[in-house]
Design a protein around this motif. Structure first.
Motif, PDB file in Angstrom:
ATOM      1  N   LEU A  47       8.589   2.993  -7.584  1.00  0.00           N
ATOM      2  CA  LEU A  47       7.246   2.548  -7.978  1.00  0.00           C
ATOM      3  C   LEU A  47       6.250   2.753  -6.842  1.00  0.00           C
ATOM      4  CD1 LEU A  47       7.651  -0.757 -10.055  1.00  0.00           C
ATOM      5  CD2 LEU A  47       7.016   1.531 -10.836  1.00  0.00           C
TER       6      LEU A  47
ATOM      7  N   MET B 268       3.149   4.854  -7.983  1.00  0.00           N
ATOM      8  CA  MET B 268       1.899   4.105  -8.133  1.00  0.00           C
ATOM      9  C   MET B 268       1.098   3.983  -6.842  1.00  0.00           C
ATOM     10  SD  MET B 268       2.279   3.548 -11.318  1.00  0.00           S
ATOM     11  CE  MET B 268       0.870   2.481 -11.633  1.00  0.00           C
TER      12      MET B 268
ATOM     13  N   SER C 128      -0.770   0.812  -2.229  1.00  0.00           N
ATOM     14  CA  SER C 128      -1.605  -0.348  -2.567  1.00  0.00           C
ATOM     15  C   SER C 128      -0.988  -1.127  -3.724  1.00  0.00           C
ATOM     16  CB  SER C 128      -3.019   0.097  -2.928  1.00  0.00           C
ATOM     17  OG  SER C 128      -3.819  -1.013  -3.275  1.00  0.00           O
ATOM     18  N   PHE C 129      -0.554  -0.404  -4.755  1.00  0.00           N
ATOM     19  CA  PHE C 129       0.113  -1.050  -5.886  1.00  0.00           C
ATOM     20  C   PHE C 129       1.350  -1.799  -5.412  1.00  0.00           C
ATOM     21  CE2 PHE C 129       3.586  -1.073  -8.916  1.00  0.00           C
ATOM     22  CZ  PHE C 129       3.000  -1.618 -10.058  1.00  0.00           C
ATOM     23  N   ALA C 130       2.129  -1.163  -4.527  1.00  0.00           N
ATOM     24  CA  ALA C 130       3.362  -1.776  -4.049  1.00  0.00           C
ATOM     25  C   ALA C 130       3.082  -3.093  -3.328  1.00  0.00           C
ATOM     26  CB  ALA C 130       4.103  -0.816  -3.123  1.00  0.00           C
TER      27      ALA C 130
ATOM     28  N   TYR D 260       0.500  -5.154  -3.850  1.00  0.00           N
ATOM     29  CA  TYR D 260       0.127  -6.179  -4.831  1.00  0.00           C
ATOM     30  C   TYR D 260       1.328  -6.589  -5.689  1.00  0.00           C
ATOM     31  CZ  TYR D 260      -4.810  -5.900  -3.678  1.00  0.00           C
ATOM     32  OH  TYR D 260      -6.008  -5.978  -3.013  1.00  0.00           O
ATOM     33  N   GLU D 261       2.236  -5.653  -5.924  1.00  0.00           N
ATOM     34  CA  GLU D 261       3.470  -5.998  -6.633  1.00  0.00           C
ATOM     35  C   GLU D 261       4.258  -7.028  -5.835  1.00  0.00           C
ATOM     36  OE1 GLU D 261       7.747  -4.050  -8.022  1.00  0.00           O
ATOM     37  OE2 GLU D 261       6.446  -2.985  -6.628  1.00  0.00           O
TER      38      GLU D 261
END
Length: 293
Positions: free
Chosen positions: A206, A210, A213-215, A217-218
């Motif tokens: 992921l 993604m 940044s996505f990681a 927030y995940e």
């Protein structure tokens, strides 16, 4: 003696909290509901889970090296296949032995739980192998996070609860989701740390699919969600189980702060340890709350 130390390193002991916590919290929930606890279930489930986790770790160690994901440029903890401590064949044989031992420990559990536990056991062993092997290796297609939520959260907690009670319940589902979220923080940090290297070998985690940044927030969501979800236990009358785990909140905030303020590097190995501690401390505190209700 050195060979034993190398094997212990290959087992990745810091990750084994992912096996311990679901069994402890599921048993604690049984106690909170004033239902009988089966000690044999606790012991056998722990052994089976440990062997599956270790087998999965060994397959991951060997296959990531073979596919080029682990090289001399690796910034994560030392891996025994990549570093030449053991051959690919030796590590895979070790994994096979662990999966076989998990099956041996699982047979009495199947006798207690019937078809549902048989299906869970078979899937657990197969998915442990398929995490990095097979035609659709989960870790290489961005499915590793979902795998952890399902097998180290929902299925682990609900399965152990069922073995004690022979019931599938919403509380055990909710508890499994909480534990699964925190277990997934470990793999999310691991994938964020290795995103650049994974991208070069087409390992589409992921974090690769993604972005970093996505990681981040995940990781923040997975770290904080179990604390918010704890309100459910308040509505069910479990006040201690709601409040005591809040003692682990500063650790969750520390993990999030570190991830957002630091670029992926070898220091993430320290953050990985912090996330394992968060998973363990939250689970034990929640269990304590259930036990004293």
């Amino acid at each position: 003696m050195q060979s034993i130390k190398n094997w212990l390193m290959a087992f990745r002991p810091k990750t084994l909290t992912a096996c311990l916590v679901p069994i402890v919290v599921a048993t604690a929930l049984v106690k909170a509901l004033h239902l009988p606890i089966d000690t044999d279930v606790v012991i056998l489930a722990l052994l089976a889970s440990f062997f599956i986790q270790i087998g999965t770790n060994l397959v991951n160690d060997a296959v990531d090296f073979k596919k080029g994901a682990d090289t001399e440029k690796r910034i994560g903890p030392q891996r025994v296949t990549q570093s030449g401590l053991f051959t690919y064949r030796q590590v895979m044989i070790g994994a096979a032995i662990c999966f076989l031992l998990a099956v041996v420990c699982g047979v009495p559990l199947v006798m207690k739980g019937g078809t549902a536990i048989l299906v869970i056991g078979i899937l657990s062993v197969l998915m442990g192998y398929a995490y990095t092997m097979g035609p659709i290796p989960l870790a290489y297609f961005g499915l590793g996070d979902l795998f952890v939520i399902l097998f180290f959260g929902l299925i682990a907690v609900m399965g152990v609860f069922f073995l004690h009670t022979h019931m599938w319940t919403f509380p055990s589902f909710w508890l499994g989701l909480q534990i699964g979220f925190h277990a997934t923080v470990l793999i999310a940090i691991n994938n964020l740390r290795d995103a650049d290297q994974d991208r070069h070998v087409n390992k589409k985690t992921l974090a690769v699919r993604m972005g970093k940044s996505f990681a981040r927030y995940e990781i923040a969501f997975l770290s904080l969600a179990p604390f918010v979800m704890n309100y459910y236990w308040w509505t069910e009358g479990f006040k201690a189980a709601t409040l005591i785990p809040l003692l682990a909140l500063p650790l969750a905030l520390l993990v999030i702060k570190n991830i957002f303020q630091t670029e992926p590097s070898s220091v993430y190995n320290k953050y990985l340890g912090q996330s394992a501690l968060l998973h363990l401390v939250f689970g034990l505190l929640l269990s304590l709350g259930f036990f004293i209700e």
